[in-house]
Structure formats: C-alpha cells, structure tokens
Design a protein around this motif. Structure first.
Motif, PDB file in Angstrom:
ATOM      1  N   ALA A 307      32.672  37.256  41.233  1.00 23.65           N
ATOM      2  CA  ALA A 307      32.803  38.250  42.295  1.00 23.65           C
ATOM      3  C   ALA A 307      31.584  38.190  43.208  1.00 23.65           C
ATOM      4  O   ALA A 307      31.673  38.482  44.404  1.00 23.65           O
ATOM      5  CB  ALA A 307      32.963  39.654  41.710  1.00 23.65           C
ATOM      6  N   LYS A 346      32.295  43.926  40.671  1.00 25.50           N
ATOM      7  CA  LYS A 346      32.393  43.603  39.254  1.00 25.50           C
ATOM      8  C   LYS A 346      33.621  42.746  38.948  1.00 25.50           C
ATOM      9  O   LYS A 346      34.701  42.968  39.493  1.00 25.50           O
ATOM     10  CB  LYS A 346      32.460  44.886  38.414  1.00 25.50           C
ATOM     11  N   SER A 347      33.422  41.791  38.051  1.00 23.05           N
ATOM     12  CA  SER A 347      34.532  41.002  37.529  1.00 23.05           C
ATOM     13  C   SER A 347      34.155  40.450  36.165  1.00 23.05           C
ATOM     14  O   SER A 347      33.085  39.868  35.993  1.00 23.05           O
ATOM     15  CB  SER A 347      34.868  39.833  38.457  1.00 23.05           C
ATOM     16  N   ASN A 348      35.028  40.650  35.201  1.00 28.15           N
ATOM     17  CA  ASN A 348      34.844  40.019  33.891  1.00 28.15           C
ATOM     18  C   ASN A 348      35.868  38.912  33.677  1.00 28.15           C
ATOM     19  O   ASN A 348      36.158  38.517  32.548  1.00 28.15           O
ATOM     20  CB  ASN A 348      34.942  41.054  32.769  1.00 28.15           C
ATOM     21  N   ALA A 349      36.419  38.395  34.784  1.00 24.45           N
ATOM     22  CA  ALA A 349      37.492  37.401  34.696  1.00 24.45           C
ATOM     23  C   ALA A 349      37.019  36.122  34.006  1.00 24.45           C
ATOM     24  O   ALA A 349      37.738  35.547  33.187  1.00 24.45           O
ATOM     25  CB  ALA A 349      38.024  37.086  36.092  1.00 24.45           C
ATOM     26  N   TYR A 417      41.945  32.090  33.551  1.00 22.89           N
ATOM     27  CA  TYR A 417      41.105  32.731  34.572  1.00 22.89           C
ATOM     28  C   TYR A 417      41.975  33.501  35.554  1.00 22.89           C
ATOM     29  O   TYR A 417      42.795  32.920  36.265  1.00 22.89           O
ATOM     30  CB  TYR A 417      40.279  31.660  35.291  1.00 22.89           C
ATOM     31  N   PRO A 419      41.306  35.887  38.544  1.00 20.70           N
ATOM     32  CA  PRO A 419      40.323  36.516  39.438  1.00 20.70           C
ATOM     33  C   PRO A 419      40.745  37.933  39.827  1.00 20.70           C
ATOM     34  O   PRO A 419      41.933  38.228  39.991  1.00 20.70           O
ATOM     35  CB  PRO A 419      40.302  35.596  40.661  1.00 20.70           C
ATOM     36  N   VAL A 420      39.760  38.807  39.968  1.00 24.51           N
ATOM     37  CA  VAL A 420      40.031  40.168  40.416  1.00 24.51           C
ATOM     38  C   VAL A 420      40.046  40.194  41.939  1.00 24.51           C
ATOM     39  O   VAL A 420      39.624  39.247  42.608  1.00 24.51           O
ATOM     40  CB  VAL A 420      38.963  41.136  39.880  1.00 24.51           C
ATOM     41  N   SER A 421      40.529  41.282  42.484  1.00 22.80           N
ATOM     42  CA  SER A 421      40.622  41.395  43.950  1.00 22.80           C
ATOM     43  C   SER A 421      39.390  42.094  44.510  1.00 22.80           C
ATOM     44  O   SER A 421      39.486  43.056  45.273  1.00 22.80           O
ATOM     45  CB  SER A 421      41.892  42.161  44.332  1.00 22.80           C
ATOM     46  N   ARG A 422      38.202  41.622  44.085  1.00 17.48           N
ATOM     47  CA  ARG A 422      36.939  42.174  44.562  1.00 17.48           C
ATOM     48  C   ARG A 422      35.968  41.045  44.847  1.00 17.48           C
ATOM     49  O   ARG A 422      35.974  40.016  44.179  1.00 17.48           O
ATOM     50  CB  ARG A 422      36.323  43.115  43.516  1.00 17.48           C
ATOM     51  N   GLU A 425      35.768  36.808  44.465  1.00 12.96           N
ATOM     52  CA  GLU A 425      36.950  36.464  43.674  1.00 12.96           C
ATOM     53  C   GLU A 425      38.252  36.808  44.396  1.00 12.96           C
ATOM     54  O   GLU A 425      39.301  36.249  44.069  1.00 12.96           O
ATOM     55  CB  GLU A 425      36.907  37.149  42.300  1.00 12.96           C
TER      56      GLU A 425
END
Length: 449
Positions: A307, A346-349, A417, A419-422, A425
C-alpha cells in the motif's frame, strides 16, 4: 542459610534495620491495599476464605502488588503452618524438606501446611513436577507467586491443580492510603518523625511508584532519611530522588511483550499518538532501540506492505541511523518511522498471501517445477524438454505472456495475493485485474495435463 524457613507473620519485635516496606506489611485483610476484585465482598478469594475452603493457587502479577503478603495473610487466617522457599535459591532437596515439615506439623498438631514458592516460574519442569504428588494427596497446600504469564512458564499439570488469581497494579487511591498510613504509623511506619509531604510531591511520588507498593515505600523511606524530623518532603527533594526513575519494564517478561504488542497494534490502528506513547514507554524503560527498529521493519511489511512500499525503505533507514549514530538521533529516526507507519495506508495482503503460500507448501510434497520453467544449460536437458515452450515475457505484447501457467502441474493455480483498495495497492489491484482479463482472452492459454 537454608532457603526454606518458617515464617511468623506477627513477630513480637521488629528489627530496627528492617526496611519500611517490610515493617508496613499488613497484619490483616483490612490493612491490605488493593486487589478488591479478589478480596472485595462476594469476590472469589474472599468467599473461599470465609468458607474455609482454601485451595492451591498461583498469584500472577507485577512486582510490589502484595503476592507474598497475601499468601502470609491467608496462612494466618487459616491457622496454617507457613513455609516459604524461593525458586531462585531452592531445589528439589528444599521441596522435600518442606514436605517433611508439613508431615511433622500434621502429625503433631493437625495443622495444614501452606508452601509458598516465590518466583515459581524459575523452577524447571522437573522441579515443578516435584510438587505434584504432595499437592495431590493434600500434604501441602501450594501457593506460587510469579510475575510471568503462567500459561507460558508453568507446567499444565501444575496449572490443573492450582487456581490462578491475577493481581493488579495498585491504583493511585490505594497507594495514597498506603503513603498516609506509613507517614502516620508511629509503631511500624514513620510517624515518630512527624514528617509532612506537599500535595505535588505526594502526587509525583505516587506516580513514580507505578502501581508498586514496595517501590512507593522504598522511595518514601529514602526521602524521609533526607529530611529532618518535623520537616516536609517537597517537590525539589522528590525530583532529585527520581532523577533517573524508570517506569516498569521487564526486558524479557510479560510487560515487555505487552508493550511491544500495544505499539504494534497502535501502528496498525493508524494512531500515531498512541504509537509514540508506547514507543516512549519502551525507550524510557530501557528497551534496546535496535530491537524496536527490527520490529518496526516487520510492521512495515506486515501491516503496510505494498500500500506504501516507501514505508519499508524508511524503516530500514531508521534502523541504519540508530546503528550509525546511536542515541538520541537514532531514536528520533525510529520515532519518525513509527509515525509514518501509523499514518500510512494499511494492507496485510502480502503478509496474508505469504502465509497462504506457506500453508500450501507445508501441506504438499516437493512438487517439481514444470518443464517449460526449468533452465536448460546442457544439451541433455534440452533433449529432456527442459525450457521447451517457455515464453519470454519481454517478447510478448505489453511484456506479458497472457495465458501462461507458472504453478507445478499437480497444483491448481492459486490467488494468494489480494491487493486492498488503498494506497498503491489500489493501482496494483487494477493492474492484476487487467492481466487476468488478458489471460482469460488469450488463445495461448496453457493447458494443464
């Protein structure tokens, strides 16, 4: 001196050299400070005492909250013979000696024996096992005291035979009452010196005690030694006394892991202020800044990830500054990194994807790479089909071999994987969706055997 001793709670005379903290040990439950969640009306330990149903137990709590004192009070109230040993000094031989004493007292006067083991977490497995037969058959009523989490430090067999009671740090009200009693008690405390203490100095001293009654009384005793009889303990004196004061911090114990957990979760929760607070607590307590720097790098990968990939670089630079310059410059650089992480998207992807991949690898046999992905540096390898059919991505439209398959033949393609939308990412996710659409439309999609 033997590490096993009989303890008489109410000695007829108090040795003149005995520290204030020892002299002020409560002689009854009414004098006992704090722990109302255990000893208040209707609370579990109070009910057990009132019903005469004492049992083996473990007191878990920070230093100076009254674990030893409570054990002695229980023995007095139960009219039990009290034997204490320290796990720092004692061994199995001392345990056997305590058992012999217990049997003698049971045979001579029918009294039950309470064996109190201070710092019980320091006993190894064999030493802890040595208690079990005697606890089981009722020869001993066991009380252990520990500052460490019993779940990690004590055997399950011992835990199953003893009830764990959590003792808490003393609050300001309890500490204030204890301080007043120590100043006014002319027999056991400092009353004969007729000392007073200013309101501000009192507040600072209580805060410096950090929930630890013994610490409060030790600080008060030092301050009293520096003031003439009839004098006043003021802010200046307390300030000098606390010049290098440290809050509670155990570099290898429960408080240590609680505080690093609080720091990590504050960063993950995007709260830079709480993150700075817990960082400052750890530094103030003497934690090695390089340990925090290492954990901060972990946070950058686990909780921010792609991210904001700059977070990892910044954290590595902060670590480097600490190693190169030391304190205080390095600590400030780590603080900068912590604030950046807390404020970053934040991303824990990546973290979750990696864990899923590791689970698949652990649950599978050693699957071979498909032939088209293997290197073929020799003629034999080429004849065996190594690298045959491999599509060089840079020679493909948009440098992407649409429809290609990179997983082992025995393993269906996975999507680890997500990815988050933040942050960055968001763009990465859009790119991967586009590539997947190319795969779906590709006439060159590789067929699996």
């Amino acid at each position: 001196m033997s590490s096993v001793s009989d303890m008489d709670l109410f000695a007829a005379r108090t040795p003149p050299h005995q520290p204030l903290a020892a002299r002020m040990r409560p002689a009854s439950l009414d004098e006992y400070a704090g722990q109302q969640h255990l000893l208040g009306p209707g609370r579990p330990l109070r009910v057990a005492l009132e019903q005469g149903a004492l049992h083996s137990m473990i007191f878990w709590g920070p230093p100076g909250v009254g674990k030893t004192t409570l054990a002695k009070l229980l023995a007095t109230l139960a009219d039990a013979h009290f034997v204490t040993i320290s796990a720092v000094l004692a061994g199995v031989k001392d345990i056997r000696l305590a058992v012999d004493q217990a049997r003698q007292h049971a045979a001579q006067n029918g009294r039950q024996t309470i064996l109190f083991v201070d710092e019980v977490h320091r006993f190894n497995k064999a030493q802890q096992d040595a208690f079990l037969p005697y606890v089981e058959d009722g020869t001993l009523l066991f009380i252990g005291a520990t500052t460490e989490n019993p779940s990690f430090e004590l055997n399950n067999a011992l835990l199953s035979r003893a009830r764990v009671y959590v003792l808490k740090s003393l609050d300001e009200e309890a500490l204030d009452a204890l301080l007043s009693r120590a100043l006014s008690d002319g027999e056991r405390g400092l009353g004969q010196h007729q000392l007073s203490i200013s309101a501000e100095a009192r507040s600072i001293l209580i805060g410096a005690a950090d929930g630890d009654a013994r610490r409060l009384l030790n600080l008060l005793e030092i301050a009293a030694d520096l003031v003439p009889d009839g004098g006043t303990i003021d802010v200046e004196l307390v300030g000098d006394l606390l010049n290098d004061n440290r809050r509670r911090f155990d570099k290898g114990g429960e408080a240590f892991y609680d505080q690093i957990s609080a720091l990590h979760k504050s960063v993950r929760g995007s709260n830079p202020d709480a993150s700075l607070y817990w960082y400052a607590r750890m530094i103030d307590g003497g934690c090695d800044p390089l340990y925090i720097a290492r954990r901060v790098v972990r946070m950058a990968s686990e909780d921010i990830g792609n991210a904001d990939p700059r977070a990892l670089t910044l954290c590595l630079h902060a670590w480097d500054v600490q190693e190169r310059l030391g304190s205080p410059e390095g600590e400030l650089a780590i603080a900068q990194a912590i604030v950046y992480l807390a404020c970053a998207p934040k991303s824990n992807a990546v973290y979750m994807g990696y864990k899923k991949a590791m689970q698949d690898v652990a649950g599978q046999s050693s699957l071979e790479p498909p032939l088209h992905l293997r290197n073929a540096p020799t003629k034999l390898m080429k004849e065996l089909g190594y690298s045959q059919g491999y599509r060089y991505a840079h020679d493909e439209p948009e440098a992407y071999a649409a429809g290609e398959d990179y997983f082992p033949e025995e393993l269906e393609p996975r999507s680890y994987y997500q990815p988050v939308s933040r942050g960055l990412e968001l763009k990465i996710g859009q790119k991967l969706e586009y590539l997947r659409s190319l795969d779906a439309a590709s006439p060159n999609k590789r067929r699996r055997p």
